[in-house]
Scaffold this motif. Structure first.
Motif, PDB file in Angstrom:
ATOM      1  N   VAL A 558       4.985  -4.692   8.368  1.00 41.26           N
ATOM      2  CA  VAL A 558       4.649  -3.629   8.864  1.00 41.26           C
ATOM      3  C   VAL A 558       4.120  -2.768   7.853  1.00 41.26           C
ATOM      4  CG1 VAL A 558       5.140  -2.261  10.498  1.00 41.26           C
ATOM      5  CG2 VAL A 558       5.190  -4.914  11.168  1.00 41.26           C
ATOM      6  N   LEU A 559       5.903  -2.470   7.364  1.00 35.09           N
ATOM      7  CA  LEU A 559       5.932  -1.124   6.670  1.00 35.09           C
ATOM      8  C   LEU A 559       5.057  -1.399   5.632  1.00 35.09           C
ATOM      9  CD1 LEU A 559       9.462  -0.725   6.131  1.00 35.09           C
ATOM     10  CD2 LEU A 559       7.594   0.486   8.586  1.00 35.09           C
ATOM     11  N   ASP A 560       4.766  -2.286   4.435  1.00 36.60           N
ATOM     12  CA  ASP A 560       3.474  -2.182   3.136  1.00 36.60           C
ATOM     13  C   ASP A 560       2.729  -1.680   3.579  1.00 36.60           C
ATOM     14  OD1 ASP A 560       6.027  -2.218   1.817  1.00 36.60           O
ATOM     15  OD2 ASP A 560       5.529  -4.656   1.661  1.00 36.60           O
ATOM     16  N   ASN A 561       2.317  -2.649   4.623  1.00 34.07           N
ATOM     17  CA  ASN A 561       0.901  -2.337   5.076  1.00 34.07           C
ATOM     18  C   ASN A 561       0.421  -0.818   5.700  1.00 34.07           C
ATOM     19  OD1 ASN A 561      -1.326  -5.049   4.567  1.00 34.07           O
ATOM     20  ND2 ASN A 561       0.767  -5.191   5.324  1.00 34.07           N
ATOM     21  N   LEU A 562       1.092   0.197   6.695  1.00 34.89           N
ATOM     22  CA  LEU A 562       1.128   1.256   7.758  1.00 34.89           C
ATOM     23  C   LEU A 562       0.850   2.291   5.957  1.00 34.89           C
ATOM     24  CD1 LEU A 562       3.079   1.525  10.226  1.00 34.89           C
ATOM     25  CD2 LEU A 562       0.639   1.045  10.482  1.00 34.89           C
ATOM     26  N   LYS A 563       1.962   2.177   5.064  1.00 30.64           N
ATOM     27  CA  LYS A 563       1.642   2.836   4.078  1.00 30.64           C
ATOM     28  C   LYS A 563       0.263   3.104   3.102  1.00 30.64           C
ATOM     29  CE  LYS A 563       6.823   2.457   2.774  1.00 30.64           C
ATOM     30  NZ  LYS A 563       7.722   1.999   0.966  1.00 30.64           N
ATOM     31  N   VAL A 564      -0.469   2.236   2.745  1.00 33.35           N
ATOM     32  CA  VAL A 564      -1.420   2.208   3.065  1.00 33.35           C
ATOM     33  C   VAL A 564      -2.563   2.403   3.824  1.00 33.35           C
ATOM     34  CG1 VAL A 564      -3.432   0.121   1.608  1.00 33.35           C
ATOM     35  CG2 VAL A 564      -1.384  -0.674   1.266  1.00 33.35           C
ATOM     36  N   ALA A 565      -2.842   1.868   4.639  1.00 31.60           N
ATOM     37  CA  ALA A 565      -3.753   2.255   5.733  1.00 31.60           C
ATOM     38  C   ALA A 565      -3.534   4.225   5.940  1.00 31.60           C
ATOM     39  CB  ALA A 565      -3.439   2.089   7.122  1.00 31.60           C
ATOM     40  N   VAL A 566      -2.304   4.309   5.870  1.00 30.15           N
ATOM     41  CA  VAL A 566      -2.454   6.011   6.162  1.00 30.15           C
ATOM     42  C   VAL A 566      -2.316   6.644   5.106  1.00 30.15           C
ATOM     43  CG1 VAL A 566      -0.706   5.931   7.791  1.00 30.15           C
ATOM     44  CG2 VAL A 566       0.708   6.055   5.481  1.00 30.15           C
ATOM     45  N   ALA A 567      -2.259   6.196   3.596  1.00 29.43           N
ATOM     46  CA  ALA A 567      -3.267   6.983   2.350  1.00 29.43           C
ATOM     47  C   ALA A 567      -4.347   6.813   1.813  1.00 29.43           C
ATOM     48  CB  ALA A 567      -2.718   5.646   1.557  1.00 29.43           C
ATOM     49  N   LYS A 568      -5.209   5.665   2.860  1.00 29.99           N
ATOM     50  CA  LYS A 568      -6.494   5.399   2.784  1.00 29.99           C
ATOM     51  C   LYS A 568      -7.186   6.592   4.104  1.00 29.99           C
ATOM     52  CE  LYS A 568      -6.982   1.142   0.236  1.00 29.99           C
ATOM     53  NZ  LYS A 568      -7.520   0.046   0.640  1.00 29.99           N
ATOM     54  N   ASP A 569      -6.861   6.329   5.260  1.00 29.58           N
ATOM     55  CA  ASP A 569      -6.794   7.381   6.164  1.00 29.58           C
ATOM     56  C   ASP A 569      -5.993   7.913   7.029  1.00 29.58           C
ATOM     57  OD1 ASP A 569      -8.090   8.612   8.630  1.00 29.58           O
ATOM     58  OD2 ASP A 569      -9.402   6.716   8.814  1.00 29.58           O
ATOM     59  N   ALA A 570      -5.587   9.514   6.711  1.00 27.83           N
ATOM     60  CA  ALA A 570      -4.479  10.147   7.335  1.00 27.83           C
ATOM     61  C   ALA A 570      -4.452   9.835   8.972  1.00 27.83           C
ATOM     62  CB  ALA A 570      -4.410  11.572   6.970  1.00 27.83           C
ATOM     63  N   ARG A 571      -5.510   9.938   9.253  1.00 20.06           N
ATOM     64  CA  ARG A 571      -5.852   9.455  10.750  1.00 20.06           C
ATOM     65  C   ARG A 571      -4.815   8.181  11.692  1.00 20.06           C
ATOM     66  NH1 ARG A 571     -11.901   9.192  12.198  1.00 20.06           N
ATOM     67  NH2 ARG A 571     -11.495   7.896  10.223  1.00 20.06           N
ATOM     68  N   TYR A 572      -4.218   7.521  11.030  1.00 16.62           N
ATOM     69  CA  TYR A 572      -3.930   6.925  11.462  1.00 16.62           C
ATOM     70  C   TYR A 572      -2.064   7.147  11.332  1.00 16.62           C
ATOM     71  CZ  TYR A 572      -6.773   2.625  11.130  1.00 16.62           C
ATOM     72  OH  TYR A 572      -7.744   2.134  11.082  1.00 16.62           O
ATOM     73  N   LYS A 573      -1.990   7.829  10.387  1.00 15.04           N
ATOM     74  CA  LYS A 573      -0.253   8.610  11.048  1.00 15.04           C
ATOM     75  C   LYS A 573       0.079   8.230  12.735  1.00 15.04           C
ATOM     76  CE  LYS A 573       0.800  10.386   6.450  1.00 15.04           C
ATOM     77  NZ  LYS A 573       0.878  12.238   5.820  1.00 15.04           N
ATOM     78  N   LYS A 574      -1.020   9.626  13.645  1.00 14.55           N
ATOM     79  CA  LYS A 574      -1.203   9.910  14.672  1.00 14.55           C
ATOM     80  C   LYS A 574      -1.262   8.773  15.458  1.00 14.55           C
ATOM     81  CE  LYS A 574      -2.956  12.933  17.813  1.00 14.55           C
ATOM     82  NZ  LYS A 574      -3.526  13.838  17.676  1.00 14.55           N
ATOM     83  N   TYR A 575      -2.144   7.805  15.072  1.00 14.35           N
ATOM     84  CA  TYR A 575      -2.806   6.428  15.752  1.00 14.35           C
ATOM     85  C   TYR A 575      -1.238   5.799  15.567  1.00 14.35           C
ATOM     86  CZ  TYR A 575      -5.050   3.211  18.185  1.00 14.35           C
ATOM     87  OH  TYR A 575      -5.894   1.814  18.485  1.00 14.35           O
ATOM     88  N   ALA A 576      -1.010   5.769  14.903  1.00 14.90           N
ATOM     89  CA  ALA A 576       1.039   4.484  14.607  1.00 14.90           C
ATOM     90  C   ALA A 576       1.405   5.164  16.025  1.00 14.90           C
ATOM     91  CB  ALA A 576       0.965   4.041  13.618  1.00 14.90           C
ATOM     92  N   ALA A 577       1.669   6.369  15.475  1.00 14.41           N
ATOM     93  CA  ALA A 577       2.849   6.777  16.381  1.00 14.41           C
ATOM     94  C   ALA A 577       2.975   6.816  17.923  1.00 14.41           C
ATOM     95  CB  ALA A 577       2.978   9.050  16.007  1.00 14.41           C
ATOM     96  N   THR A 578       1.830   6.606  18.601  1.00 18.60           N
ATOM     97  CA  THR A 578       2.132   6.361  19.984  1.00 18.60           C
ATOM     98  C   THR A 578       1.604   4.801  20.518  1.00 18.60           C
ATOM     99  OG1 THR A 578      -0.819   7.047  20.284  1.00 18.60           O
ATOM    100  CG2 THR A 578       1.663   8.545  20.653  1.00 18.60           C
ATOM    101  N   ASP A 579       1.404   3.708  19.157  1.00 22.28           N
ATOM    102  CA  ASP A 579       0.502   2.466  19.279  1.00 22.28           C
ATOM    103  C   ASP A 579       1.688   1.427  19.078  1.00 22.28           C
ATOM    104  OD1 ASP A 579      -0.426   0.013  19.045  1.00 22.28           O
ATOM    105  OD2 ASP A 579      -1.825   0.061  17.350  1.00 22.28           O
ATOM    106  N   MET A 580       1.003   0.844  20.653  1.00 17.79           N
ATOM    107  CA  MET A 580       2.582   0.169  21.615  1.00 17.79           C
ATOM    108  C   MET A 580       2.343  -1.315  20.727  1.00 17.79           C
ATOM    109  SD  MET A 580       3.960   1.989  23.580  1.00 17.79           S
ATOM    110  CE  MET A 580       4.765   0.498  24.704  1.00 17.79           C
TER     111      MET A 580
END
Length: 596
Positions: A558-580
């Motif tokens: 979870v954490l390793d891939n989220l780091k990659v996702a938000v590094a490539k597209d910062a929009r995933y920070k906000k999206y993941a924060a409320t993703d159930m």
């Protein structure tokens, strides 16, 4: 919490209330008031329905999930024994709430056993468990929401209050990643269908000539060697030799024939001599021209195939009878004898057909050699107008730079505006950039010129991105024959919530959408393998891997891939924060640190 439903106690309270004289003495008040207070508290539950706690309700799924643009849920509601009074009517309404809004589903009405009506009746003494279904139209705000039940209750003619109760959290919106406009949708990297160029660097060419012979003769006549077709043949040899960069000679073939009349033995010798004489002549001419190439030769003693073709193409009387003879007999002598017996046409055959078969055919095989990749690129940079349409379309395949592709396709459109292919391929460039309106404009222009299958497939993807699934289905229905159709149908099946069908349609395709379908179908090992093979992994590729980690309880994943996702597209920070999908990580310090 306990529910007060004691009819006997309520009757006692009512009688005491009626008999109390509120002018009694202070001493009496001191004695009775404590008792009265207790009874009044108890009385407040009479004629009312108590609060229902969340434990009386179960939802399936436990956490709500978006499917095909909807949020469906099945609610199991339990009415405890002696809760729903015999004269009570309760309207239960599922309500999905979020900050700043709510969505209301269809209500269901329950009634006590003494109420006359057609609603669901709940026995007073034993209660019971009942099922109701709700469906909400998904909106992105629902990602962080809560499901409540809202009650509208009456006992007899009196409205009573039943507090609403929260029964679930939601909504898991992973299926919406297909066409989401909050982050990069998986459709953004779907395989669109390009219009192919017909460019061939090496094109096989040939030049032919015929040298005819007199009956039963093999000598080359001067009139034949000076004929226009032999002259054109020799000129082409010289041309190919002179154009050492654009043309290349492969070989020359000599095929000599004799007509079917005259017997096999005679015609064998005759056709062989015709071959040898022609080869000898040709070798002398090649030597004079200083041309080196292979001369391959063969001869056919009796040219029955040529005879049949000429007869079939002629308007000779009784030609069907001649053709029947050829099909009836395979022996050459039998054929010749049978044809000679058709006296009405034999003279015509001898005058018009047989002389054409006494020949030697010369074939020059050579290649047209087009520009190399380097030459095409150089030409586009310096003098693009020299390039043909096919060369321009091919030039665009030599680069991954979208800006260069755009420039090439725009040049092709400027020079060849009536060909649909450059419009379609320019639309693909805009689609890859995420400019879906611009892509749709180019696809529409291409379709106005030709309603091609690949154009329809691409228009279907734009329709899906814009949420028009019905239009997408129509477009895909006209995309038969495209290599990418199964993948497109897989994407459509995801959009429609048919995840098993989607996985089947995707087959061995390795894209974000294929992995998404496998995740939604709960095949996490297959999805993980698919993501590992995505050709150009992006932020969404990593985010999908993080979801797999969450669903398989792998916090490192979870954490390793989220780091990659938000590094490539910062929009995933906000999206993941409320993703159930990550609900159990919301209070995790490492998770929060990734999303800062």
């Amino acid at each position: 919490m306990p529910l007060t439903n004691n009819k006997y106690l309520c009757n006692i309270i009512a009688r005491i209330e009626a008999s109390i004289n509120f002018n009694i003495s202070d001493m009496i008040k001191k004695f009775y008031l404590p008792l009265i207070a207790v009874l009044i508290v108890a009385m407040t539950s009479c004629g009312k329905l108590g609060e229902l706690s969340p434990e009386y309700f179960k939802t399936n799924p436990e956490v709500l999930e978006a499917v095909a643009g909807k949020v469906p849920v099945t609610i199991s509601a339990t009415f405890p024994e002696k809760y729903l009074k015999k004269k009570a009517v309760v309207e239960v309404t599922p309500v999905l709430k979020w900050d700043g809004g709510e969505a209301v589903a269809e209500s269901k009405i329950f009634q006590g056993e003494s109420v006359s009506g057609n609603e669901q009746t709940v026995p007073y003494k034993v209660g019971g468990t009942y099922t109701m279904k709700a469906v909400f139209d998904y909106v992105p705000e629902m990602a962080k929401s809560e499901l409540y039940l809202r009650f509208n209750a009456k006992v007899g003619k009196k409205t009573v209050e039943v507090p609403e109760v929260k029964i679930a959290d939601g909504v898991i919106a992973t299926s919406e990643l297909l066409s989401s406009d909050l982050v990069t949708p998986t459709l953004a990297t779907a395989t669109t269908s390009d219009s192919k160029d017909a460019f061939q660097r090496i094109v096989e060419q040939k030049q032919e000539a015929q040298i005819k012979f007199l009956i039963q003769q093999a000598n080359l006549r001067s009139s034949e060697l000076k004929s226009d077709n032999v002259k054109a043949f020799n000129d082409k040899i010289a041309e190919v030799k002179a154009d050492s960069t654009g043309k290349a000679m492969k070989n020359i073939e000599v095929s000599a024939y004799a007509s079917p009349d005259g017997g096999v033995k005679l015609n064998t010798t005759l056709s062989e001599n015709r071959m040898e004489n022609t080869v000898s002549y040709l070798n002398k001419e090649l030597k004079k021209a200083e041309v080196e190439t292979n001369v391959d030769s063969e001869y056919t003693a009796q040219d029955w195939d040529g005879f049949q073709k000429l007869v079939a193409a002629s308007d000779i009387q009784d030609k069907e009878q001649i053709l029947n003879v050829l099909s009836m007999y395979s022996d050459p002598e039998q054929r010749e004898e049978a044809i000679k017996n058709i006296s009405s046409v034999y003279k015509t055959l001898a005058d018009e057909i047989l002389p054409e078969l006494r020949r030697a055919r010369l074939t020059l095989n050579y290649e047209l050699i087009g520009r190399s990749d380097e030459e095409i690129n150089e030409a586009f940079d310096n003098e693009p107008d020299v390039l043909s349409l096919e060369e321009l379309l091919y030039a665009a395949t030599l680069t991954d730079d979208l800006s260069r592709k755009e420039a090439i396709y725009k040049k092709a459109i400027a020079n060849y505006p009536n060909d649909y292919r450059a419009y379609n391929n320019l639309g693909e460039v805009e689609y890859a950039r995420g400019n879906y309106d611009a892509a749709d404009k180019q696809f529409a222009k291409a379709a106005s010129i030709k309603d091609a299958p690949e154009v329809n497939l691409n228009r279907g993807y734009v329709a899906m991105i814009k949420g028009d699934t019905q239009a997408a289905q129509v477009y895909f229905g006209k995309a038969a024959g495209t290599d990418e159709l199964n993948e497109a149908l897989g994407n459509l099946a995801v959009e429609n919530g048919d995840y098993e069908k989607a996985v089947s349609n995707f087959g061995n395709v390795n894209t974000n959408s294929a992995a998404l379908a496998q995740i939604l179908n709960k095949d996490y090992n297959k999805a993980k393998n698919t993501l590992s093979k995505v050709e150009n992994p992006d932020a969404t590729t990593a985010y999908l891997a993080a979801i797999i980690g969450a669903r398989t309880n792998n916090s490192t994943m979870v954490l390793d891939n989220l780091k990659v996702a938000v590094a490539k597209d910062a929009r995933y920070k906000k999206y993941a924060a409320t993703d159930m999908e990550f609900a159990k990580y919301f209070n995790n310090a490492d998770f929060q640190a990734v999303l800062k």
